[in-house]
Design an enzyme around this catalytic site. Sequence first.
Site, PDB file in Angstrom:
ATOM      1  N   CYS A 252      56.906  -8.612  40.408  1.00  0.00           N
ATOM      2  CA  CYS A 252      56.630  -8.361  41.823  1.00  0.00           C
ATOM      3  C   CYS A 252      56.879  -9.585  42.703  1.00  0.00           C
ATOM      4  O   CYS A 252      57.483  -9.485  43.771  1.00  0.00           O
ATOM      5  CB  CYS A 252      55.199  -7.859  42.000  1.00  0.00           C
ATOM      6  SG  CYS A 252      53.963  -8.800  41.074  1.00  0.00           S
TER       7      CYS A 252
ATOM      8  N   HIS B   6      50.946  -9.278  48.059  1.00  0.00           N
ATOM      9  CA  HIS B   6      51.142 -10.654  47.620  1.00  0.00           C
ATOM     10  C   HIS B   6      51.685 -11.493  48.784  1.00  0.00           C
ATOM     11  O   HIS B   6      52.442 -10.997  49.626  1.00  0.00           O
ATOM     12  CB  HIS B   6      52.170 -10.725  46.490  1.00  0.00           C
ATOM     13  CG  HIS B   6      51.684 -10.230  45.168  1.00  0.00           C
ATOM     14  ND1 HIS B   6      50.386  -9.852  44.921  1.00  0.00           N
ATOM     15  CD2 HIS B   6      52.350 -10.070  43.983  1.00  0.00           C
ATOM     16  CE1 HIS B   6      50.265  -9.477  43.646  1.00  0.00           C
ATOM     17  NE2 HIS B   6      51.446  -9.596  43.069  1.00  0.00           N
TER      18      HIS B   6
END
Length: 337
Positions: free
Chosen positions: A129, A242
Amino acid sequence: MNVAIVGVSGAVGQEFLRVLDEQNFPVDELRLFGSARSAGRTYSFRGKDYTVRELTENAEDFRGIDFAFVSAGAGVSRRYADTITAHGAVMIDNSSAFRMDADVPLVVPEVNGEDAFDAPRGIIANPNCTTAIMVVALKPINDISPIKRVHVASYQSASGAGAAAMDELVEQYAALSRGEEPKVEKFAYQLAYNVIPHIDVFTDNDYTKEEMKMYHETKKIMHAPDMEVSATCVRVPVMRAHSEAVWIETEEPVSLEVARKAFAQAEGLVVIDNPAEKRYPMPLDAAGTDPVFIGRIREDISNPRGMTFWLVGDQIKKGAALNAVQIAQYMLAHPRG
Protein backbone atom coordinates in the site's frame (compact mmCIF):
# COMPACT_ATOMS: atom_id res chain seq x y z
CA MET A 1 -16.85 -9.87 -17.39
CA ASN A 2 -16.99 -12.82 -15.02
CA VAL A 3 -15.34 -11.90 -11.74
CA ALA A 4 -14.22 -13.81 -8.65
CA ILE A 5 -13.23 -12.39 -5.28
CA VAL A 6 -11.10 -14.58 -3.02
CA GLY A 7 -11.02 -13.49 0.61
CA VAL A 8 -14.26 -11.56 0.31
CA SER A 9 -14.95 -11.45 4.06
CA GLY A 10 -11.82 -9.44 4.87
CA ALA A 11 -11.48 -5.65 4.86
CA VAL A 12 -9.99 -5.58 1.35
CA GLY A 13 -12.43 -8.22 0.08
CA GLN A 14 -15.34 -6.08 1.21
CA GLU A 15 -13.74 -3.08 -0.43
CA PHE A 16 -13.50 -5.02 -3.69
CA LEU A 17 -17.30 -5.25 -3.71
CA ARG A 18 -17.70 -1.52 -3.10
CA VAL A 19 -15.04 -0.49 -5.61
CA LEU A 20 -16.38 -2.72 -8.39
CA ASP A 21 -19.75 -1.06 -7.92
CA GLU A 22 -18.39 2.50 -7.61
CA GLN A 23 -16.26 2.06 -10.73
CA ASN A 24 -19.18 0.61 -12.72
CA PHE A 25 -17.00 -2.36 -13.52
CA PRO A 26 -18.81 -4.70 -15.95
CA VAL A 27 -19.77 -7.78 -13.91
CA ASP A 28 -21.89 -10.41 -15.62
CA GLU A 29 -21.18 -13.17 -13.11
CA LEU A 30 -19.74 -12.86 -9.61
CA ARG A 31 -18.29 -15.69 -7.56
CA LEU A 32 -17.21 -15.17 -3.95
CA PHE A 33 -14.69 -17.39 -2.15
CA GLY A 34 -13.44 -17.62 1.39
CA SER A 35 -12.25 -19.97 4.10
CA ALA A 36 -14.36 -22.77 5.54
CA ARG A 37 -15.32 -20.36 8.30
CA SER A 38 -16.59 -17.78 5.81
CA ALA A 39 -18.35 -20.23 3.49
CA GLY A 40 -22.12 -19.84 3.54
CA ARG A 41 -22.12 -16.14 4.35
CA THR A 42 -24.04 -13.93 1.96
CA TYR A 43 -23.10 -10.53 0.61
CA SER A 44 -25.14 -8.17 -1.52
CA PHE A 45 -23.85 -6.71 -4.78
CA ARG A 46 -25.97 -4.52 -7.05
CA GLY A 47 -29.17 -5.68 -5.42
CA LYS A 48 -28.44 -9.40 -5.56
CA ASP A 49 -27.27 -11.69 -2.77
CA TYR A 50 -24.26 -13.96 -3.31
CA THR A 51 -23.19 -16.86 -1.12
CA VAL A 52 -19.53 -17.38 -0.26
CA ARG A 53 -18.07 -20.66 -1.47
CA GLU A 54 -15.24 -22.42 0.33
CA LEU A 55 -11.97 -22.04 -1.55
CA THR A 56 -10.67 -25.48 -2.54
CA GLU A 57 -8.24 -26.85 -5.11
CA ASN A 58 -11.07 -27.48 -7.58
CA ALA A 59 -10.05 -25.52 -10.67
CA GLU A 60 -13.56 -25.92 -12.10
CA ASP A 61 -14.71 -23.27 -9.61
CA PHE A 62 -12.78 -20.72 -11.67
CA ARG A 63 -13.70 -21.91 -15.16
CA GLY A 64 -15.01 -18.98 -17.18
CA ILE A 65 -13.65 -16.36 -14.78
CA ASP A 66 -11.95 -13.40 -16.46
CA PHE A 67 -10.51 -11.63 -13.40
CA ALA A 68 -9.95 -13.04 -9.92
CA PHE A 69 -9.25 -10.45 -7.25
CA VAL A 70 -7.39 -12.19 -4.42
CA SER A 71 -6.77 -10.86 -0.90
CA ALA A 72 -6.46 -13.77 1.49
CA GLY A 73 -2.79 -13.68 2.49
CA ALA A 74 0.42 -14.82 0.86
CA GLY A 75 0.08 -18.43 1.93
CA VAL A 76 -3.35 -18.79 0.36
CA SER A 77 -2.21 -17.05 -2.81
CA ARG A 78 0.75 -19.39 -3.25
CA ARG A 79 -1.32 -22.50 -2.55
CA TYR A 80 -4.21 -21.71 -4.87
CA ALA A 81 -2.61 -19.69 -7.68
CA ASP A 82 -2.53 -22.63 -10.08
CA THR A 83 -6.13 -23.48 -9.23
CA ILE A 84 -7.30 -19.93 -9.87
CA THR A 85 -5.44 -19.48 -13.16
CA ALA A 86 -5.88 -23.02 -14.56
CA HIS A 87 -8.63 -22.04 -17.02
CA GLY A 88 -7.26 -18.64 -18.05
CA ALA A 89 -8.42 -16.31 -15.28
CA VAL A 90 -6.15 -13.33 -14.64
CA MET A 91 -5.28 -13.42 -10.93
CA ILE A 92 -4.72 -9.95 -9.48
CA ASP A 93 -3.13 -10.68 -6.14
CA ASN A 94 -3.06 -8.29 -3.21
CA SER A 95 -0.57 -10.26 -1.10
CA SER A 96 3.22 -10.16 -1.02
CA ALA A 97 3.47 -13.71 -2.43
CA PHE A 98 4.57 -12.91 -5.98
CA ARG A 99 5.55 -9.23 -6.00
CA MET A 100 9.25 -9.74 -6.57
CA ASP A 101 8.97 -12.76 -8.87
CA ALA A 102 10.61 -11.95 -12.21
CA ASP A 103 7.72 -13.48 -14.18
CA VAL A 104 4.98 -11.62 -12.28
CA PRO A 105 4.40 -7.93 -13.09
CA LEU A 106 3.97 -5.55 -10.17
CA VAL A 107 1.59 -2.88 -11.38
CA VAL A 108 0.27 0.58 -10.53
CA PRO A 109 -1.68 1.52 -13.67
CA GLU A 110 -0.82 5.24 -13.61
CA VAL A 111 2.87 4.31 -13.56
CA ASN A 112 3.47 1.03 -15.44
CA GLY A 113 0.11 -0.22 -16.71
CA GLU A 114 1.67 -1.84 -19.79
CA ASP A 115 3.50 -4.31 -17.55
CA ALA A 116 0.16 -6.00 -16.83
CA PHE A 117 0.27 -7.61 -20.27
CA ASP A 118 3.56 -9.37 -19.53
CA ALA A 119 2.13 -11.96 -17.13
CA PRO A 120 3.10 -15.43 -18.39
CA ARG A 121 1.72 -17.13 -15.28
CA GLY A 122 -1.58 -15.27 -15.42
CA ILE A 123 -0.70 -13.50 -12.16
CA ILE A 124 -0.41 -9.75 -11.64
CA ALA A 125 0.76 -8.48 -8.25
CA ASN A 126 -0.68 -5.51 -6.42
CA PRO A 127 2.09 -3.62 -4.59
CA ASN A 128 2.35 -2.83 -0.93
CA CYS A 129 0.00 0.00 0.00
CA THR A 130 2.71 2.50 0.89
CA THR A 131 4.57 1.81 -2.35
CA ALA A 132 1.43 2.19 -4.48
CA ILE A 133 0.66 5.58 -2.95
CA MET A 134 4.22 6.86 -3.34
CA VAL A 135 4.96 5.84 -6.94
CA VAL A 136 1.90 7.72 -8.23
CA ALA A 137 3.70 10.89 -7.12
CA LEU A 138 7.19 9.80 -8.19
CA LYS A 139 6.17 9.11 -11.80
CA PRO A 140 5.53 12.69 -13.00
CA ILE A 141 8.84 13.93 -11.60
CA ASN A 142 10.81 10.92 -12.83
CA ASP A 143 9.49 11.63 -16.33
CA ILE A 144 11.10 15.09 -16.15
CA SER A 145 14.41 14.07 -14.60
CA PRO A 146 15.25 10.58 -13.35
CA ILE A 147 15.01 10.27 -9.57
CA LYS A 148 18.29 9.14 -8.03
CA ARG A 149 17.28 8.86 -4.38
CA VAL A 150 14.10 8.63 -2.30
CA HIS A 151 13.79 8.98 1.46
CA VAL A 152 10.35 8.34 2.92
CA ALA A 153 8.76 8.23 6.35
CA SER A 154 5.33 6.62 6.33
CA TYR A 155 2.57 7.19 8.87
CA GLN A 156 0.40 4.12 8.41
CA SER A 157 -3.16 3.61 9.58
CA ALA A 158 -4.59 0.73 11.57
CA SER A 159 -6.35 -0.57 8.45
CA GLY A 160 -3.01 -1.78 7.14
CA ALA A 161 -3.15 -4.52 9.77
CA GLY A 162 -6.70 -5.56 8.82
CA ALA A 163 -10.27 -5.10 10.00
CA ALA A 164 -9.57 -6.64 13.41
CA ALA A 165 -6.78 -4.13 13.97
CA MET A 166 -9.13 -1.24 13.21
CA ASP A 167 -11.55 -2.67 15.78
CA GLU A 168 -8.74 -3.02 18.29
CA LEU A 169 -7.81 0.66 17.97
CA VAL A 170 -11.41 1.69 18.67
CA GLU A 171 -11.58 -0.72 21.61
CA GLN A 172 -8.31 0.60 23.05
CA TYR A 173 -9.63 4.16 23.15
CA ALA A 174 -12.88 2.94 24.72
CA ALA A 175 -11.06 0.89 27.36
CA LEU A 176 -8.75 3.75 28.25
CA SER A 177 -11.70 6.12 28.59
CA ARG A 178 -13.17 3.70 31.15
CA GLY A 179 -9.89 3.54 33.04
CA GLU A 180 -9.26 -0.05 31.92
CA GLU A 181 -6.15 -1.71 30.53
CA PRO A 182 -6.40 -1.81 26.70
CA LYS A 183 -6.15 -5.09 24.81
CA VAL A 184 -3.03 -5.39 22.63
CA GLU A 185 -3.10 -8.20 20.08
CA LYS A 186 -2.72 -6.81 16.55
CA PHE A 187 0.12 -4.38 17.23
CA ALA A 188 3.47 -4.61 19.00
CA TYR A 189 2.26 -2.11 21.60
CA GLN A 190 -0.79 -0.05 22.47
CA LEU A 191 -1.57 2.11 19.42
CA ALA A 192 -4.11 4.46 21.01
CA TYR A 193 -2.40 7.73 22.01
CA ASN A 194 0.82 6.33 20.60
CA VAL A 195 2.91 5.81 17.46
CA ILE A 196 4.90 2.61 16.83
CA PRO A 197 8.04 2.81 14.62
CA HIS A 198 7.71 -0.85 13.68
CA ILE A 199 5.58 -2.50 10.98
CA ASP A 200 6.14 -6.17 10.11
CA VAL A 201 9.21 -8.09 11.30
CA PHE A 202 12.76 -6.78 11.48
CA THR A 203 15.27 -8.08 8.94
CA ASP A 204 19.02 -8.63 9.27
CA ASN A 205 19.81 -5.01 8.34
CA ASP A 206 17.43 -3.68 11.06
CA TYR A 207 14.96 -2.41 8.49
CA THR A 208 11.53 -4.01 8.72
CA LYS A 209 10.01 -6.10 5.94
CA GLU A 210 7.57 -3.24 5.30
CA GLU A 211 10.47 -0.86 4.75
CA MET A 212 12.29 -3.31 2.49
CA LYS A 213 9.10 -3.80 0.47
CA MET A 214 9.19 -0.09 -0.36
CA TYR A 215 12.87 -0.42 -1.31
CA HIS A 216 12.45 -3.35 -3.69
CA GLU A 217 8.96 -2.66 -5.05
CA THR A 218 9.63 0.97 -5.97
CA LYS A 219 12.61 -0.04 -8.09
CA LYS A 220 10.59 -2.73 -9.89
CA ILE A 221 7.52 -0.59 -10.61
CA MET A 222 9.56 2.41 -11.72
CA HIS A 223 11.90 0.25 -13.86
CA ALA A 224 14.73 1.96 -11.99
CA PRO A 225 17.19 -0.55 -10.51
CA ASP A 226 19.63 2.24 -9.66
CA MET A 227 17.08 4.34 -7.76
CA GLU A 228 18.00 4.31 -4.06
CA VAL A 229 15.14 4.12 -1.56
CA SER A 230 15.27 4.33 2.22
CA ALA A 231 12.10 4.10 4.32
CA THR A 232 11.00 4.31 7.93
CA CYS A 233 7.48 2.94 8.42
CA VAL A 234 5.47 4.01 11.44
CA ARG A 235 2.05 2.84 12.67
CA VAL A 236 -0.13 5.75 13.82
CA PRO A 237 -3.58 5.83 15.50
CA VAL A 238 -5.48 6.64 12.30
CA MET A 239 -8.23 4.39 10.97
CA ARG A 240 -7.69 3.89 7.21
CA ALA A 241 -5.56 6.41 5.28
CA HIS A 242 -1.78 6.32 5.09
CA SER A 243 0.43 9.42 5.00
CA GLU A 244 4.00 9.75 3.75
CA ALA A 245 6.69 12.42 4.00
CA VAL A 246 8.90 12.05 0.93
CA TRP A 247 12.27 13.53 -0.01
CA ILE A 248 13.60 12.99 -3.54
CA GLU A 249 16.79 13.86 -5.38
CA THR A 250 16.73 14.10 -9.18
CA GLU A 251 19.59 13.92 -11.67
CA GLU A 252 18.93 17.50 -12.74
CA PRO A 253 17.22 20.24 -10.71
CA VAL A 254 13.44 20.44 -11.21
CA SER A 255 11.85 23.80 -10.41
CA LEU A 256 8.82 23.93 -8.15
CA GLU A 257 6.82 25.56 -10.96
CA VAL A 258 7.55 22.64 -13.29
CA ALA A 259 6.94 20.11 -10.53
CA ARG A 260 3.60 21.59 -9.51
CA LYS A 261 2.40 21.58 -13.10
CA ALA A 262 3.47 17.95 -13.49
CA PHE A 263 1.72 16.93 -10.27
CA ALA A 264 -1.46 18.79 -11.29
CA GLN A 265 -1.57 16.98 -14.64
CA ALA A 266 -0.69 13.53 -13.30
CA GLU A 267 -3.30 10.78 -13.38
CA GLY A 268 -4.56 9.71 -9.97
CA LEU A 269 -2.94 12.62 -8.12
CA VAL A 270 -4.72 15.62 -6.56
CA VAL A 271 -2.80 18.69 -5.39
CA ILE A 272 -3.88 20.33 -2.12
CA ASP A 273 -1.13 22.79 -1.35
CA ASN A 274 -1.82 26.24 0.08
CA PRO A 275 0.19 26.72 3.28
CA ALA A 276 -1.03 30.28 3.76
CA GLU A 277 -4.57 28.96 4.20
CA LYS A 278 -3.49 25.79 6.04
CA ARG A 279 -4.51 23.65 3.09
CA TYR A 280 -2.74 20.30 2.86
CA PRO A 281 -3.82 16.65 2.66
CA MET A 282 -4.83 14.85 5.85
CA PRO A 283 -5.89 11.23 6.42
CA LEU A 284 -9.19 12.29 7.96
CA ASP A 285 -10.21 13.85 4.65
CA ALA A 286 -8.69 11.19 2.40
CA ALA A 287 -10.39 8.18 4.02
CA GLY A 288 -12.82 6.53 1.61
CA THR A 289 -11.62 8.48 -1.44
CA ASP A 290 -9.87 7.28 -4.61
CA PRO A 291 -6.93 9.61 -5.42
CA VAL A 292 -3.53 10.12 -3.89
CA PHE A 293 -3.35 13.63 -2.45
CA ILE A 294 -0.15 15.69 -2.48
CA GLY A 295 0.80 18.87 -0.62
CA ARG A 296 3.59 20.64 1.30
CA ILE A 297 5.52 20.73 -1.98
CA ARG A 298 8.77 22.57 -1.47
CA GLU A 299 12.47 22.63 -2.25
CA ASP A 300 14.73 20.54 -0.08
CA ILE A 301 16.87 23.29 1.44
CA SER A 302 19.64 20.75 2.11
CA ASN A 303 19.95 19.62 -1.52
CA PRO A 304 19.97 21.77 -4.71
CA ARG A 305 18.52 18.85 -6.68
CA GLY A 306 16.08 17.91 -3.96
CA MET A 307 12.37 18.30 -3.37
CA THR A 308 10.08 17.23 -0.55
CA PHE A 309 6.33 16.70 -0.35
CA TRP A 310 3.57 15.09 1.70
CA LEU A 311 1.25 12.35 0.44
CA VAL A 312 -2.00 10.89 1.74
CA GLY A 313 -3.98 8.00 0.29
CA ASP A 314 -6.66 5.60 1.44
CA GLN A 315 -4.88 2.36 2.34
CA ILE A 316 -7.80 0.06 1.53
CA LYS A 317 -8.62 1.81 -1.74
CA LYS A 318 -5.57 3.00 -3.70
CA GLY A 319 -3.36 0.94 -1.43
CA ALA A 320 -5.26 -2.26 -2.20
CA ALA A 321 -8.70 -2.84 -3.74
CA LEU A 322 -8.96 0.19 -6.03
CA ASN A 323 -5.51 -0.35 -7.53
CA ALA A 324 -6.38 -3.98 -8.29
CA VAL A 325 -9.62 -3.01 -10.04
CA GLN A 326 -7.79 -0.26 -11.93
CA ILE A 327 -5.37 -2.90 -13.26
CA ALA A 328 -8.31 -4.81 -14.72
CA GLN A 329 -9.80 -1.58 -16.08
CA TYR A 330 -6.50 -0.73 -17.75
CA MET A 331 -6.36 -4.12 -19.42
CA LEU A 332 -9.92 -3.78 -20.70
CA ALA A 333 -9.23 -0.26 -22.01
CA HIS A 334 -6.04 -1.36 -23.81
CA PRO A 335 -6.95 -4.75 -25.32
CA ARG A 336 -4.30 -6.91 -26.91
CA GLY A 337 -5.21 -8.89 -30.03
